[in-house]
Each structure stands twice: as C-alpha cells, then as structure tokens.
Design a protein around this motif. Structure first.
Motif, PDB file in Angstrom:
ATOM      1  N   SER A 104       0.806  -1.168  -0.040  1.00 35.88           N
ATOM      2  CA  SER A 104      -0.019   0.021  -0.239  1.00 35.88           C
ATOM      3  C   SER A 104       0.883   1.361  -0.046  1.00 35.88           C
TER       4      SER A 104
ATOM      5  N   THR B  11      -4.849   1.638   2.925  1.00 32.48           N
ATOM      6  CA  THR B  11      -4.968   0.188   3.479  1.00 32.48           C
ATOM      7  C   THR B  11      -5.931  -0.805   2.983  1.00 32.48           C
TER       8      THR B  11
ATOM      9  N   THR C 189      -4.482  -2.456   9.571  1.00 30.74           N
ATOM     10  CA  THR C 189      -3.297  -2.522   9.862  1.00 30.74           C
ATOM     11  C   THR C 189      -2.794  -1.387  11.116  1.00 30.74           C
TER      12      THR C 189
ATOM     13  N   GLU D 220       8.653 -12.125  -1.452  1.00 33.58           N
ATOM     14  CA  GLU D 220       7.645 -12.768   0.023  1.00 33.58           C
ATOM     15  C   GLU D 220       7.062 -14.076  -0.340  1.00 33.58           C
TER      16      GLU D 220
HETATM   17  C1  F6R Z   1       2.333  -7.386   0.698  1.00 34.46           C
HETATM   18  C2  F6R Z   1       1.355  -7.102   1.407  1.00 34.46           C
HETATM   19  C3  F6R Z   1       1.725  -6.188   2.536  1.00 34.46           C
HETATM   20  C4  F6R Z   1       0.461  -5.345   2.813  1.00 34.46           C
HETATM   21  C5  F6R Z   1       0.832  -4.412   4.175  1.00 34.46           C
HETATM   22  C6  F6R Z   1      -0.324  -3.370   4.296  1.00 34.46           C
HETATM   23  O1  F6R Z   1       2.126  -8.534  -0.583  1.00 34.46           O
HETATM   24  O2  F6R Z   1       0.263  -7.460   1.260  1.00 34.46           O
HETATM   25  O3  F6R Z   1       2.921  -5.412   2.457  1.00 34.46           O
HETATM   26  O4  F6R Z   1       0.449  -4.390   1.730  1.00 34.46           O
HETATM   27  O5  F6R Z   1       0.889  -5.224   5.323  1.00 34.46           O
HETATM   28  O6  F6R Z   1      -1.607  -3.905   4.241  1.00 34.46           O
HETATM   29  P1  F6R Z   1      -3.035  -3.041   4.329  1.00 34.46           P
HETATM   30  O7  F6R Z   1      -3.028  -2.511   2.869  1.00 34.46           O
HETATM   31  O8  F6R Z   1      -4.199  -4.008   4.530  1.00 34.46           O
HETATM   32  O9  F6R Z   1      -2.816  -1.866   5.031  1.00 34.46           O
END
Ligand code: F6R
Length: 362
Positions: free
Chosen positions: A60, A104, A109, A245
């Motif tokens: 994100s 997000t 998160t 990853e």
């Molecule tokens: C990578 C991935 C993570 C999320 C990060 C933020 O493939 O999925 O890096 O992008 O943990 O998560 P959100 O967007 O849900 O806040």
C-alpha cells in the motif's frame, strides 16, 4: 474456492480485469475529462489544501508512491509519502491545510491506524483509501474511498495493489480538475487510460506462457533486481517485494539511476535484472542502466511497449501503450513472474512463512 486455479493468488491475478472494472465502474466521466467520485470532504478544503501526507505499509505504501508521482506532475500540491510506522508530525506544521491519506487494503493495519491517529491529533483532515467496507480505518477517518477490488485471500497483495493505484489515479484526476491545474483535455487522457486498463491488463495476462518460461529459466538465480524511474520506481519496489515474499529469494527494487551508486556491485551473470522501459518512466535514461548491467553479464528482461526500445534486452515482455498507467500494467507481468518462480520452487504461495494477511500489531 479457487475456481480451478492452484492458488488463490493465481486466481486473484487473473481476476484483475474484472476487479478493475468494479473499481472504475460509474467513476469515469469521459466527456468532462473527470472522475466521478463520491467524496464528502469539503470542496473548498480540497481546493485550498497545500499538502497531502500519505501513510501506509508494504504494498500500500508503494501504491502511495505511485500516486505521489501522478499528483506532483498534475496537481499543485506537495505530497509526502511515509511508511506508517515512521510517520511523525512535526511541531509548527500547518495541519489545517493538510490532508492525511491512509492507504490500506484491509483497513485494519495497526501501524497505519496509529499514524492516522497521530495525524488527527495534530488537527489534520483524514481520508482512507481501502478495500474493506466497515473496517476500523473507515470509522476513524473523515471520509473513505473504496477500491472495490473484492476480497483478496492470498496473503500477498495483487489485485488490490492495481485497484489501489487505479483509485488513487481517479482521486488525482478529481483533485486536479477541482483545483484547475489539470485541463479537461489532460483529464480526458488520464480517464481514457483508466478506462482501457482492464483490457491492457488482460493482454499481459494472455502472455502468461512466455512469462512462465522466463520464470522457469531463471528460477535458480542468486537474486533478482528490478529497476525503474519515475512512475516505474514504485512498481520496481512492489515487484521485488512480491517476488521475495512468495519465493523467499532475494529481490530488490532500485531507482535505475541509483545502480551506479552502489547496487551495481551485486550484479553478476546470476542476477537477472528486470527493467521498466515504459515511455512514461524515462525509458531513454534507463536504457543506459540496462547497458551497465548487461556489460556485467546480467540477463535483462525489459518491459516496454512493443517497439525497438527493448530490442537490445536479452528478453522482453510487451506492455501495451497506456500513458502514465503503463508501469502499473507492467506490474501485472511481474506478479505472474513472481508467482511462477515461487510455484517452480514449490512454495506455499497463498500463505508465505511468517506473514499474515492483516497485521494488527505495531
Ligand atoms: C504485501 C502485502 C503487505 C501489505 C501491508 C499493508 O504483498 O500484502 O505488504 O500491503 O501489510 O496492508 P494493508 O494494505 O491491509 O494496510
């Protein structure tokens, strides 16, 4: 279920044209060269604000960096993009003229929620771009915009990254038109590219057999490097994160111009370099960086429109012409590349070790 796919991630990669149609549906005003968004924030505030702070983690965060590149070239606003866990508000900052944007997917998160709380405490207006209706972030911010990608089960983000960037491109259009810095004509160009995204992504998905062969050819490499400039730089970072990853192989994204300032020492004939040669991303300058790595024996996979730009690369992957959104489409090719490297290695692609879909601890 997985609808015939071996992994959710594979299904979600292939779902992208559909997810994008949902993201875009009803939001493109072709005649007006504008985005039609349901935004409740005060228009006068959006017209006069002078700074945008983006807070986000992981993928994100890279979507936020893509928006920064778009916004700063089209809209008269200063954009700061911070990893949520690193975000600090400094004394003396004029919070009343700043919009803080949380990007997000999950809306849950912890690092991002905490950054938003710090921004709000300083007096900023807050906004969330999320996939999840009813998530915690939507209850914390002044207004939310949904990316409408549909649920994502694979731990690694794929379709939600592409839908995030698309939503942020719509938001950029909206803000540029509202503030008058984006002309109706340039707005029309941008929304036309947004409208063409689902088909452009499909054409890259159709090239999967070739991308799979490249992944199989290079699966035993020591490391993979991704290089790009401008709009392609955040995509280089995202592509590297995806590969590391799900495959557990070392992968890094670099601003192409930075190679000679250090990373070039890592380049050998065992480190394939994936280079973004998209027109919207200063391809001519990146060509020189490709030559630097080729002269060290590294195999190069170039991503660009099907013209001569990439004829000197050992391999090339065609990306349809799509203006400022071309690097985003290139990302889809590299999702497939990461997927097939990981699959060839037998990794548990949907649930990589040590990782969780939503990270609710700081
Ligand atoms: C990578 C991935 C993570 C999320 C990060 C933020 O493939 O999925 O890096 O992008 O943990 O998560 P959100 O967007 O849900 O806040």
């Amino acid at each position: 279920g997985k609808a015939g796919h071996d992994h959710y991630m594979h299904k979600e990669i292939h779902e992208q044209p559909h997810a994008l149609r949902q993201t875009i549906s009803g939001r493109v005003d072709e005649l007006g060269g504008n985005a039609d968004l349901d935004i409740d924030l005060d228009d006068d505030f959006l017209r006069t604000l002078d700074e945008i702070h983006v807070v986000a983690c992981g993928t994100s965060h890279y979507a936020g960096l893509y928006m920064k590149e778009l916004l700063e070239s089209l809209v008269d606003v200063t954009v700061r993009v911070d990893l949520a866990s690193e975000y600090e508000v400094y004394d003396g900052h004029d919070a009343s003229q700043t919009l803080v944007v949380a990007v997000t997917q999950s809306g849950e998160t912890a690092d991002t929620l905490s950054a938003i709380r710090r921004a709000k405490a300083s007096g900023m207006t807050s906004f969330a771009v999320t996939n999840t209706v009813g998530s915690t972030i939507t209850r914390e911010v002044d207004d939310s915009l949904f990316i409408k990608a549909g649920p994502e089960i694979g731990v690694a983000a794929s379709k939600t990254f592409v839908s995030q960037v698309t939503t942020l491109a719509l938001f950029t259009t909206y803000l540029g038109r509202l503030r008058g810095t984006l002309s109706a004509e340039d707005g029309a160009d941008l929304v036309e590219h947004i409208r063409q995204l689902p088909n452009a992504v499909q054409s890259v998905l159709d090239a999967e057999p070739k991308i799979q062969r490249l992944a199989e050819q290079y699966v035993d490499s020591d490391a993979f490097f991704f290089i790009g400039r401008g709009l392609a730089y955040p995509v280089a970072l995202e592509s590297a994160l995806k590969l590391k990853e799900i495959s557990y192989v070392h992968a890094e994204g670099f601003a192409a111009g930075e190679l000679k300032h250090g990373p070039l020492a890592l380049v050998t004939e065992n480190t394939p370099v994936l280079a973004f040669l998209n027109d919207a991303a200063a391809a001519d300058d990146t060509v020189n960086n490709v030559k630097e790595v080729e002269s060290r024996g590294a195999p190069v996979i170039g991503l660009s429109t099907p013209d001569e730009t990439n004829s000197f690369c050992e391999h090339s992957i065609d990306v349809p012409e799509l203006g400022r959104l071309e690097p985003l489409v290139a990302n889809v090719a590299l999702q497939l590349f990461a997927y097939h490297v990981a699959d060839e290695m037998g990794r548990p692609i949907d649930k990589p070790r040590n990782l969780a879909k939503s990270v609710t601890v700081e």
